[in-house]
Write an enzyme that holds these catalytic residues in place. Sequence first.
Site, PDB file in Angstrom:
ATOM      1  N   GLU A  39      43.012  49.032  25.194  1.00 51.06           N
ATOM      2  CA  GLU A  39      43.225  50.359  25.240  1.00 51.06           C
ATOM      3  C   GLU A  39      44.621  50.588  24.483  1.00 51.06           C
ATOM      4  O   GLU A  39      45.678  50.658  25.255  1.00 51.06           O
ATOM      5  CB  GLU A  39      43.403  50.634  26.823  1.00 51.06           C
ATOM      6  CG  GLU A  39      43.534  52.126  26.973  1.00 51.06           C
ATOM      7  CD  GLU A  39      44.057  52.565  28.495  1.00 51.06           C
ATOM      8  OE1 GLU A  39      43.971  53.789  28.774  1.00 51.06           O
ATOM      9  OE2 GLU A  39      43.701  51.727  29.550  1.00 51.06           O
ATOM     10  N   LYS A 170      43.961  38.046  45.617  1.00 54.49           N
ATOM     11  CA  LYS A 170      42.853  38.789  44.675  1.00 54.49           C
ATOM     12  C   LYS A 170      42.080  39.600  45.686  1.00 54.49           C
ATOM     13  O   LYS A 170      41.026  39.897  45.031  1.00 54.49           O
ATOM     14  CB  LYS A 170      41.857  37.853  43.778  1.00 54.49           C
ATOM     15  CG  LYS A 170      42.925  36.770  43.044  1.00 54.49           C
ATOM     16  CD  LYS A 170      42.141  35.903  42.435  1.00 54.49           C
ATOM     17  CE  LYS A 170      42.985  34.839  41.723  1.00 54.49           C
ATOM     18  NZ  LYS A 170      42.364  33.563  41.116  1.00 54.49           N
ATOM     19  N   ASP A 246      47.092  34.536  35.698  1.00 51.49           N
ATOM     20  CA  ASP A 246      45.752  34.702  36.380  1.00 51.49           C
ATOM     21  C   ASP A 246      45.354  36.286  36.572  1.00 51.49           C
ATOM     22  O   ASP A 246      45.910  36.778  37.347  1.00 51.49           O
ATOM     23  CB  ASP A 246      45.539  33.856  37.644  1.00 51.49           C
ATOM     24  CG  ASP A 246      44.322  34.146  38.113  1.00 51.49           C
ATOM     25  OD1 ASP A 246      43.239  34.938  37.884  1.00 51.49           O
ATOM     26  OD2 ASP A 246      43.705  32.936  39.178  1.00 51.49           O
ATOM     27  N   HIS A 341      45.347  60.195  23.280  1.00 53.22           N
ATOM     28  CA  HIS A 341      44.187  59.124  23.314  1.00 53.22           C
ATOM     29  C   HIS A 341      43.518  59.243  22.131  1.00 53.22           C
ATOM     30  O   HIS A 341      43.235  58.663  21.395  1.00 53.22           O
ATOM     31  CB  HIS A 341      43.211  59.404  24.488  1.00 53.22           C
ATOM     32  CG  HIS A 341      43.699  58.443  25.616  1.00 53.22           C
ATOM     33  ND1 HIS A 341      43.154  57.335  25.864  1.00 53.22           N
ATOM     34  CD2 HIS A 341      44.623  58.736  26.552  1.00 53.22           C
ATOM     35  CE1 HIS A 341      43.856  56.572  27.014  1.00 53.22           C
ATOM     36  NE2 HIS A 341      44.628  57.479  27.316  1.00 53.22           N
TER      37      HIS A 341
END
Length: 352
Positions: A39, A170, A246, A341
């Site tokens: 992105e 997580k 991670d 964008h």
Amino acid sequence: MTHDETTTVTAIPTRWVGPIRVSGNAVTGEISVPLATYETPLWPSVGRGAKVSRLVEGGIAVTILGERMTRSVLFTAPDAASAHTAALAIHEREAELHEAVAGTSRFAKLVEVHPEIVGNLLFVRFALQTGDASGHNMVTRAADALMDRILSWGLPVEYGSISGNYCSDKKATAVNGILGRGRSAVADILIPHEIVERVLHTSAERIVDLVVRKNLVGSTIAGALRSANAHYANMLLAFYLATGQDAANIVEGSQGITYAETRPEGLYFSCTLPHLIVGTVGNGKHLAHTQEALERLGCEAEREPGANARRLAALIAASVLCGELSLLAAQTNPGELMAAHVAFERTGTEQS
């Protein structure tokens, strides 16, 4: 080795953005940061926030509030009374548990034991300091030793699991924000009104209104869990990938709260990130590109255990504030977000 087992490398576009002016109890200076992302408008967005930081004395102040890594183990008992008996014994003999942890690693240090009983199940959440490592493996190794020690006491409990999900790893949960997991950081800045208008093309009042209406109210009606922000995950993932973290830990890392106030001096803007699971040693940090990134960030220096990881967490928090501030500023103006964008995805041009 079969073809399916061959290790390959996935290339992710990476750019160094900044520098960001940072101060606080973990790092001070003007430092550029690496962001690995597909992105690409993220680069100029964080770059705009970085520009603001350089125009403010002291830049973004980052305060590291604490650090710990957790593993929750699960014991089973015949009934709740037996589980309670075991929980009391664990607290009474906590000194022995500190000894058990010390034998697993020279960096691991037990700092908290928190039991929770559900029916006949006894969950015990252990919190440890883990030096410069994020600590996933360190706390699991320590938890193995802790379970062995507890089971050797002859209490009315049996092994259930080395991980009982009360850690919580997580997953978006409340417990990490309440009891702590990873490095806890708060980044804040006071931006003069003139800079808000000239660089961000908006006003302190409009940003504060959007923080309340979008981040706080919008997140509440969405059912967000201890989280009220626009896009922490974008900056976290980009920074994590660039430095060998991670990446799945952005799940809990992106739970944080953006808060802002209009003051006579300008816009007060802050990002609170209670659980950044990051480290400067361990799996993923041995790769050439991640080592290079950590060295350039100044996170490979000879310091006391934990200092490099705190520096890294502070730089991540500052980067999150840069991107969050820039995006919210853009969203106060109709059409600006989409226009940016389209422009940056087509040209790849970085905003100065």
